[in-house]
Design a protein around this motif. Sequence first.
Motif, mmCIF file in Angstrom:
data_model
loop_
_atom_site.group_PDB
_atom_site.id
_atom_site.type_symbol
_atom_site.label_atom_id
_atom_site.label_comp_id
_atom_site.label_asym_id
_atom_site.label_seq_id
_atom_site.Cartn_x
_atom_site.Cartn_y
_atom_site.Cartn_z
ATOM 1 N N LEU A 52 52.060 127.109 13.912
ATOM 2 C CA LEU A 52 52.041 126.522 12.576
ATOM 3 C C LEU A 52 52.091 127.610 11.511
ATOM 4 O O LEU A 52 51.421 128.640 11.624
ATOM 5 N N ILE A 53 52.891 127.357 10.471
ATOM 6 C CA ILE A 53 52.974 128.266 9.335
ATOM 7 C C ILE A 53 52.887 127.434 8.066
ATOM 8 O O ILE A 53 53.337 126.286 8.030
ATOM 9 N N SER B 63 59.584 126.417 14.245
ATOM 10 C CA SER B 63 60.946 125.980 14.561
ATOM 11 C C SER B 63 61.507 125.013 13.533
ATOM 12 O O SER B 63 62.708 124.726 13.540
ATOM 13 N N GLU B 64 60.646 124.491 12.625
ATOM 14 C CA GLU B 64 61.099 123.530 11.623
ATOM 15 C C GLU B 64 61.319 124.161 10.256
ATOM 16 O O GLU B 64 61.780 123.490 9.332
ATOM 17 N N VAL B 65 60.994 125.441 10.106
ATOM 18 C CA VAL B 65 61.188 126.115 8.828
ATOM 19 C C VAL B 65 62.679 126.324 8.589
ATOM 20 O O VAL B 65 63.424 126.708 9.497
ATOM 21 N N THR C 225 64.768 133.170 3.355
ATOM 22 C CA THR C 225 66.194 133.501 3.250
ATOM 23 C C THR C 225 66.935 133.378 4.577
ATOM 24 O O THR C 225 68.153 133.185 4.588
ATOM 25 N N PHE C 226 66.221 133.497 5.697
ATOM 26 C CA PHE C 226 66.885 133.339 6.995
ATOM 27 C C PHE C 226 65.857 133.023 8.068
ATOM 28 O O PHE C 226 64.662 133.306 7.926
ATOM 29 N N VAL C 227 66.337 132.404 9.140
ATOM 30 C CA VAL C 227 65.534 132.147 10.334
ATOM 31 C C VAL C 227 66.367 132.572 11.529
ATOM 32 O O VAL C 227 67.476 132.076 11.724
#
Length: 421
Positions: free
Chosen positions: A278-279, A308-310, A331-333
């Motif tokens: 969680l974040i 994984s949902e960010v 800005t990126f994942v």
Amino acid sequence: MRISLLLLPASLCALVLLLLLLAPASEGCGPGRGYGKRRPPKKLIPLAYKQFSPNVAEKTLGASGRPEGKITRNSERFKELTPNYNTDIIFKDEEDTGADRLMTQRCKDKLNSLAISVMNMWPGVKLRVTEGWDEDGHHSEDSLHYEGRAVDITTSDRDRNKYAMLARLAVEAGFDWVYYESKAHIHCSVKSEHSVAAKTGGCFPGESEVTTEGGGTKLMRDLLPGDRVLASSTADGHPALLYSPVVSFLDRQPNTTKTFYIIGTEAGVNVTLTAAHLIFATDCDGGLSEKEGQESSRAGRLRTVFASEVRPGQCVFTSTGSGNSRFSVVTFVEEQKSSGLYAPLTQHGSIVVNGVLASCYAAVDSHHLSHWALAPLRLFYKLIGPLQAQNNGLHWYPWILQRLGQVLLDSAHFHPWGIEQ
């Protein structure tokens, strides 16, 4: 006679804590209001024609993931496929080669689960597979059918009026992507075995950094119970940063290599964590640079989401030192493999890692629920003090919580890729 918790043997302390944890849940099982009542069945909403679930492209991180290459009978990866001889499933097998029965173990498990749901929904009707593993080139170049990760399905009676609900049943059975593709069939696919094994769980890699009291930094692999690290005393709104003691590790596996998500920000700091961790995140509009204590009219309330949902364009809370704390746009994942799995638990349930505020919890979608459930463990270590010599592996307390959660909570609360390491 009152007995101090500190005087009890360790095993008895563990039992007492477990009983305290179970007490709220057990109250609803005894005599009194609500006794004997069952949870109402979940209302199933059929998928619409051409609808897919989840609402992202099939070959993206949030669905079944990228293709890993075709599997042929002569390739080394052919051993990854397993035949499905479930008698409750009808395989069309028009090629008469048994290819439609070959699939990955994950696909097989989901398909077998769906077969049960179909029989329960429509007595006398079975699940029917029209396309499974493809070795003849009948699909697009990067189709997951070539890897045994996709199936096309109908019902045995071929009643097209059932297909919308069949798609919903497939979603509930745990397929990673379901598509009401045509009037003639439903398309379902799953993540690769390597992907699932690599991405579940909730930890940081060993090279991640935390900020210690006094302004120094420490690698996650060197962190010890008792260290005071930068965290937050609030879980929503604008965080109030403080230094919180590490009371234990919920998981600690120094010699494990896993796939992690890298979440990059406009502040120039990137946090690396596993998919189910969680974040804290929020929706935002453009770059935000409010100093700590100021309110942002363009950022919503912080909430916890799985890593994984960010998505790029959302905001996370960053702290880069010298009081420079702000909401920063993602800005990126990306993905990368890293060594070590570390899940420290602080007294406040949060931690700033590589300059980004994250929860200490994983697998379940609620930070508040997890923080409440871990309260007995935090209290235990507050009373006895941190244990400097902690064994590697998953801590016994979250291991029990995971098993209890699978019984007491709806599956929708768990990370869709599972909670096992």
